[in-house]
Design a protein around this motif. Structure first.
Motif, PDB file in Angstrom:
ATOM      1  N   GLY A  42       0.643  -1.288  -0.226  1.00 29.57           N
ATOM      2  CA  GLY A  42       0.046   0.111   0.115  1.00 29.57           C
ATOM      3  C   GLY A  42       0.813   1.334  -0.070  1.00 29.57           C
ATOM      4  N   GLN A  43       2.114   1.261   0.353  1.00 34.40           N
ATOM      5  CA  GLN A  43       2.909   2.226   0.015  1.00 34.40           C
ATOM      6  C   GLN A  43       2.947   2.713  -1.207  1.00 34.40           C
ATOM      7  OE1 GLN A  43       6.876   2.404   1.784  1.00 34.40           O
ATOM      8  NE2 GLN A  43       6.113   1.271   3.896  1.00 34.40           N
ATOM      9  N   GLU A  44       3.160   4.169  -1.491  1.00 37.46           N
ATOM     10  CA  GLU A  44       3.505   4.738  -2.832  1.00 37.46           C
ATOM     11  C   GLU A  44       4.832   5.010  -3.121  1.00 37.46           C
ATOM     12  OE1 GLU A  44       0.765   8.104  -2.962  1.00 37.46           O
ATOM     13  OE2 GLU A  44      -1.005   6.882  -2.997  1.00 37.46           O
ATOM     14  N   VAL A  45       5.143   4.780  -4.294  1.00 34.10           N
ATOM     15  CA  VAL A  45       6.530   4.904  -4.871  1.00 34.10           C
ATOM     16  C   VAL A  45       6.257   5.562  -6.076  1.00 34.10           C
ATOM     17  CG1 VAL A  45       7.620   3.078  -3.594  1.00 34.10           C
ATOM     18  CG2 VAL A  45       6.825   2.697  -5.931  1.00 34.10           C
ATOM     19  N   SER A  46       7.202   6.625  -6.466  1.00 37.69           N
ATOM     20  CA  SER A  46       7.133   7.452  -7.649  1.00 37.69           C
ATOM     21  C   SER A  46       7.808   6.419  -8.937  1.00 37.69           C
ATOM     22  CB  SER A  46       8.018   8.614  -7.657  1.00 37.69           C
ATOM     23  OG  SER A  46       7.322   9.562  -6.686  1.00 37.69           O
TER      24      SER A  46
END
Length: 339
Positions: A42-46
């Motif tokens: 669920g973490q967001e990465v670019s």
């Protein structure tokens, strides 16, 4: 039609750099998937400037339909998931130490031994070499082709980012503690790293070498030439990004600094900055975010016949890891997996 690409270990230093490099180099991907451990779900990465990816669970992910996986989750995790992905038909480019010395797994630096990639189908896995080895062999390759290198003596000055985000945090925390007179705490490194150097990277082996030093020796032989003798001393230094190496070589053919400069300036992946002045050489601070391997301080070693010394610096998260992996993916896409 583009490729479906998975990035394993997407929340780590190298994983994030791989995502950035894929975007910068406009790798032909229709879909990019970010994978990591359960704690990162669920973490967001670019991905590039505009795209945000939500991290999925590596343990539950089905690799069927994924063309290429760029993997940097640690050796133990790769040992489980790289073969699983490969069995599903995905080609895994693995940045850990798990498969580097497997005789059925190519160990590839595109500027040095792209022909080795032809054997990737034996395991459907390609290994990315150790960061310190990569930058050294990029510089050694054109010199070996011209002068035939017999022996290499190298001392490394390796930044803490090579040991992960926690190591970078430890350097920051210890440095701050010194300035405010707080106690120094150690968890990543065996000795204080702030304002210090540590002549140990990885564990010690029976002959007194560390595993990092052993890696440089055996990987150079596998990538470049099994006849080359390598002696390495690997040192952790209190810089955040960028590995530096002091390299001394002995060659079969007579070698001159002038000819070496000409050869290296014409070689792929290299940038020569070599002037006898305070601004005439490159340091780790100068290379953060840069793709080339930089060579400076080129000079003849008069203590041996056919000897040469030089200084070599590269961003260990770029060419030492992410960029090399993406370059391998580009070769695969161009020569082996064309859609």
């Amino acid at each position: 039609m583009g490729y479906t690409v998975a990035v394993i270990g997407a929340t780590g230093n190298v994983g994030r750099e791989i995502l950035q490099t894929l975007a910068e180099r406009k790798f032909p991907a229709d879909k990019v998937i970010a994978l990591a451990s359960e704690k990162s779900i669920g973490q967001e990465v670019s991905f590039g400037e505009d795209d945000i990816l939500k991290v999925q669970d590596l343990n539950k992910f089905d690799f069927k339909g994924v063309d290429i996986a760029l993997s940097s989750p640690g050796a133990k995790v790769s040992a489980v998931h790289a073969p699983r992905a490969a069995a599903a038909g995905c080609v895994v480019i693995d940045n850990t130490s798990q498969f580097r010395m497997d005789p059925d797994v190519p160990l590839v630096v595109p500027e040095v031994n792209p022909q080795a990639l032809a054997g990737f189908r034996k395991r459907n896995i390609v290994a990315n070499p150790n960061c310190s080895t990569i930058q050294m062999v990029v510089a050694l390759k054109p010199l070996h082709d011209r002068f035939r290198i017999r022996r290499v003596v190298v001392s490394t000055y390796q930044s803490v980012s090579g040991a992960g985000k926690e190591a970078m945090d430890e350097l920051f925390t210890q440095t701050r503690a010194i300035f405010v007179n707080d106690p120094i705490t150690k968890s990543v490194f065996p000795k204080q790293i702030a304002f210090n150097v540590i002549p140990q990277i990885d564990v010690f082996m029976e002959d007194g070498s560390t595993k990092e030093e052993w890696k440089m020796m055996v990987e150079t032989k596998k990538i470049l030439d099994p006849k080359i003798k390598v002696a390495a001393t690997c040192v952790r230094v209190p810089s955040f990004i960028g590995h530096a190496e002091s390299i001394n070589i002995e060659t079969e053919e007579p070698i001159t600094a002038g000819e070496v400069r000409q050869i290296l300036r014409a070689s792929p992946g290299l940038s020569v900055v070599d002037q006898q002045s305070p601004e005439g050489y490159i340091t780790p601070v100068d290379v953060a975010g840069e793709n080339p391997v930089f060579v400076s301080r080129i000079r003849e070693d008069i203590s041996v016949e056919n000897g040469l010394s030089f200084w070599c610096v590269a961003d260990n998260l770029r060419k030492g890891a992410a960029l090399n992996a993406v370059q391998i993916a580009e070769l695969l896409a161009r020569d082996y997996l064309a859609k």
